[in-house]
Motif scaffolding. Structure first.
Motif, PDB file in Angstrom:
ATOM      1  N   CYS A 122      -3.051  10.587 -10.010  1.00 57.83           N
ATOM      2  CA  CYS A 122      -3.020   9.474  -9.059  1.00 57.83           C
ATOM      3  C   CYS A 122      -3.607   9.914  -7.726  1.00 57.83           C
ATOM      4  O   CYS A 122      -4.387   9.188  -7.102  1.00 57.83           O
ATOM      5  CB  CYS A 122      -1.588   8.971  -8.845  1.00 57.83           C
ATOM      6  N   ASP A 123      -3.253  11.118  -7.279  1.00 54.46           N
ATOM      7  CA  ASP A 123      -3.754  11.630  -6.004  1.00 54.46           C
ATOM      8  C   ASP A 123      -5.266  11.795  -6.046  1.00 54.46           C
ATOM      9  O   ASP A 123      -5.960  11.426  -5.096  1.00 54.46           O
ATOM     10  CB  ASP A 123      -3.076  12.957  -5.663  1.00 54.46           C
ATOM     11  N   LEU A 124      -5.791  12.331  -7.141  1.00 50.31           N
ATOM     12  CA  LEU A 124      -7.232  12.526  -7.275  1.00 50.31           C
ATOM     13  C   LEU A 124      -7.962  11.185  -7.191  1.00 50.31           C
ATOM     14  O   LEU A 124      -8.928  11.036  -6.445  1.00 50.31           O
ATOM     15  CB  LEU A 124      -7.551  13.222  -8.603  1.00 50.31           C
ATOM     16  N   ILE A 125      -7.495  10.185  -7.938  1.00 47.32           N
ATOM     17  CA  ILE A 125      -8.132   8.868  -7.938  1.00 47.32           C
ATOM     18  C   ILE A 125      -8.037   8.229  -6.556  1.00 47.32           C
ATOM     19  O   ILE A 125      -9.008   7.643  -6.060  1.00 47.32           O
ATOM     20  CB  ILE A 125      -7.509   7.975  -9.027  1.00 47.32           C
ATOM     21  N   THR A 148       1.103  -0.633 -13.636  1.00 47.13           N
ATOM     22  CA  THR A 148       0.255   0.470 -14.085  1.00 47.13           C
ATOM     23  C   THR A 148      -0.118   1.316 -12.882  1.00 47.13           C
ATOM     24  O   THR A 148      -0.583   0.802 -11.863  1.00 47.13           O
ATOM     25  CB  THR A 148      -1.016  -0.064 -14.773  1.00 47.13           C
ATOM     26  N   MET A 149       0.100   2.606 -13.009  1.00 50.12           N
ATOM     27  CA  MET A 149      -0.228   3.549 -11.946  1.00 50.12           C
ATOM     28  C   MET A 149      -1.725   3.868 -11.998  1.00 50.12           C
ATOM     29  O   MET A 149      -2.388   3.587 -12.994  1.00 50.12           O
ATOM     30  CB  MET A 149       0.567   4.844 -12.130  1.00 50.12           C
ATOM     31  N   LEU A 150      -2.251   4.458 -10.928  1.00 50.44           N
ATOM     32  CA  LEU A 150      -3.675   4.797 -10.896  1.00 50.44           C
ATOM     33  C   LEU A 150      -4.070   5.723 -12.043  1.00 50.44           C
ATOM     34  O   LEU A 150      -5.188   5.639 -12.552  1.00 50.44           O
ATOM     35  CB  LEU A 150      -4.041   5.454  -9.557  1.00 50.44           C
ATOM     36  N   GLY A 206      10.739  11.820 -12.269  1.00 49.25           N
ATOM     37  CA  GLY A 206      10.692  12.789 -11.187  1.00 49.25           C
ATOM     38  C   GLY A 206       9.313  12.993 -10.575  1.00 49.25           C
ATOM     39  O   GLY A 206       9.125  13.850  -9.723  1.00 49.25           O
ATOM     40  N   VAL A 207       8.333  12.204 -11.027  1.00 51.44           N
ATOM     41  CA  VAL A 207       6.973  12.305 -10.505  1.00 51.44           C
ATOM     42  C   VAL A 207       6.630  11.001  -9.795  1.00 51.44           C
ATOM     43  O   VAL A 207       6.784   9.924 -10.373  1.00 51.44           O
ATOM     44  CB  VAL A 207       5.958  12.562 -11.650  1.00 51.44           C
ATOM     45  N   TRP A 208       6.178  11.105  -8.524  1.00 48.78           N
ATOM     46  CA  TRP A 208       5.786   9.878  -7.835  1.00 48.78           C
ATOM     47  C   TRP A 208       4.305   9.640  -8.004  1.00 48.78           C
ATOM     48  O   TRP A 208       3.505  10.559  -8.054  1.00 48.78           O
ATOM     49  CB  TRP A 208       6.243   9.842  -6.383  1.00 48.78           C
ATOM     50  N   HIS A 209       4.004   8.368  -8.168  1.00 42.42           N
ATOM     51  CA  HIS A 209       2.646   7.921  -8.476  1.00 42.42           C
ATOM     52  C   HIS A 209       2.135   6.995  -7.382  1.00 42.42           C
ATOM     53  O   HIS A 209       2.868   6.611  -6.487  1.00 42.42           O
ATOM     54  CB  HIS A 209       2.636   7.168  -9.810  1.00 42.42           C
ATOM     55  N   ARG A 210       0.901   6.610  -7.519  1.00 47.57           N
ATOM     56  CA  ARG A 210       0.312   5.573  -6.676  1.00 47.57           C
ATOM     57  C   ARG A 210      -0.100   4.423  -7.588  1.00 47.57           C
ATOM     58  O   ARG A 210      -0.445   4.629  -8.749  1.00 47.57           O
ATOM     59  CB  ARG A 210      -0.913   6.097  -5.924  1.00 47.57           C
ATOM     60  N   ALA A 229       0.828  -1.212   0.000  1.00 47.57           N
ATOM     61  CA  ALA A 229       0.000   0.000   0.000  1.00 47.57           C
ATOM     62  C   ALA A 229       0.857   1.255   0.000  1.00 47.57           C
ATOM     63  O   ALA A 229       0.372   2.344  -0.293  1.00 47.57           O
ATOM     64  CB  ALA A 229      -0.930   0.001   1.208  1.00 47.57           C
ATOM     65  N   HIS A 230       2.135   1.111   0.315  1.00 51.17           N
ATOM     66  CA  HIS A 230       3.025   2.264   0.375  1.00 51.17           C
ATOM     67  C   HIS A 230       4.073   2.257  -0.730  1.00 51.17           C
ATOM     68  O   HIS A 230       5.122   2.872  -0.599  1.00 51.17           O
ATOM     69  CB  HIS A 230       3.688   2.340   1.754  1.00 51.17           C
ATOM     70  N   ILE A 231       3.784   1.566  -1.825  1.00 51.76           N
ATOM     71  CA  ILE A 231       4.678   1.589  -2.978  1.00 51.76           C
ATOM     72  C   ILE A 231       4.305   2.804  -3.822  1.00 51.76           C
ATOM     73  O   ILE A 231       3.153   2.950  -4.240  1.00 51.76           O
ATOM     74  CB  ILE A 231       4.566   0.289  -3.807  1.00 51.76           C
ATOM     75  N   HIS A 232       5.270   3.705  -4.011  1.00 47.34           N
ATOM     76  CA  HIS A 232       5.048   4.902  -4.819  1.00 47.34           C
ATOM     77  C   HIS A 232       6.083   4.934  -5.937  1.00 47.34           C
ATOM     78  O   HIS A 232       7.166   5.497  -5.773  1.00 47.34           O
ATOM     79  CB  HIS A 232       5.158   6.170  -3.960  1.00 47.34           C
ATOM     80  N   PRO A 233       5.757   4.362  -7.099  1.00 49.32           N
ATOM     81  CA  PRO A 233       6.710   4.365  -8.209  1.00 49.32           C
ATOM     82  C   PRO A 233       7.024   5.795  -8.669  1.00 49.32           C
ATOM     83  O   PRO A 233       6.146   6.648  -8.684  1.00 49.32           O
ATOM     84  CB  PRO A 233       5.980   3.602  -9.314  1.00 49.32           C
ATOM     85  N   VAL A 234       8.268   6.025  -9.031  1.00 49.99           N
ATOM     86  CA  VAL A 234       8.699   7.337  -9.517  1.00 49.99           C
ATOM     87  C   VAL A 234       9.067   7.200 -10.990  1.00 49.99           C
ATOM     88  O   VAL A 234       9.889   6.370 -11.366  1.00 49.99           O
ATOM     89  CB  VAL A 234       9.911   7.861  -8.713  1.00 49.99           C
TER      90      VAL A 234
END
Length: 86
Positions: free
Chosen positions: A65-68, A36-38, A18-22, A10-15
């Motif tokens: 990703c943050d919005l979703i 695949t990111m959100l 330079g942008v980190w995703h969920r 749940a705490h994996i944030h692929p970069v």
């Protein structure tokens, strides 16, 4: 005897760039595995030490990703959120 290292997916944030995703993965991806990111972006998994995280400058958060993520959890989306449609 093994030394077990527990990772919370749940705490994996692929970069990417330079942008980190969920992402919503069931297990820690293997190196080279497509994830695949959100927001819909797809990239291959790669791993580096944590102290290398900001080697190329500060990271930015993917607003989509943050919005979703917020919508999925039922959290409020601030009026000025960059991915929010007016």
């Amino acid at each position: 005897m093994d030394a077990v290292i527990y990772l919370d997916v749940a705490h994996i944030h692929p970069v990417v760039g330079g942008v980190w995703h969920r992402t919503d993965v069931a297990e820690v991806p293997e190196p080279g595995q497509s994830i695949t990111m959100l927001c819909g972006l797809t990239a291959s998994a790669a791993f580096e030490r944590y102290d290398q995280r900001s080697a190329n400058g500060p990271l930015r958060q993917c607003p989509y990703c943050d919005l979703i993520y917020r919508q999925t959890l039922g959290w409020a989306v601030p009026p000025g959120h960059p991915a929010r449609k007016s």
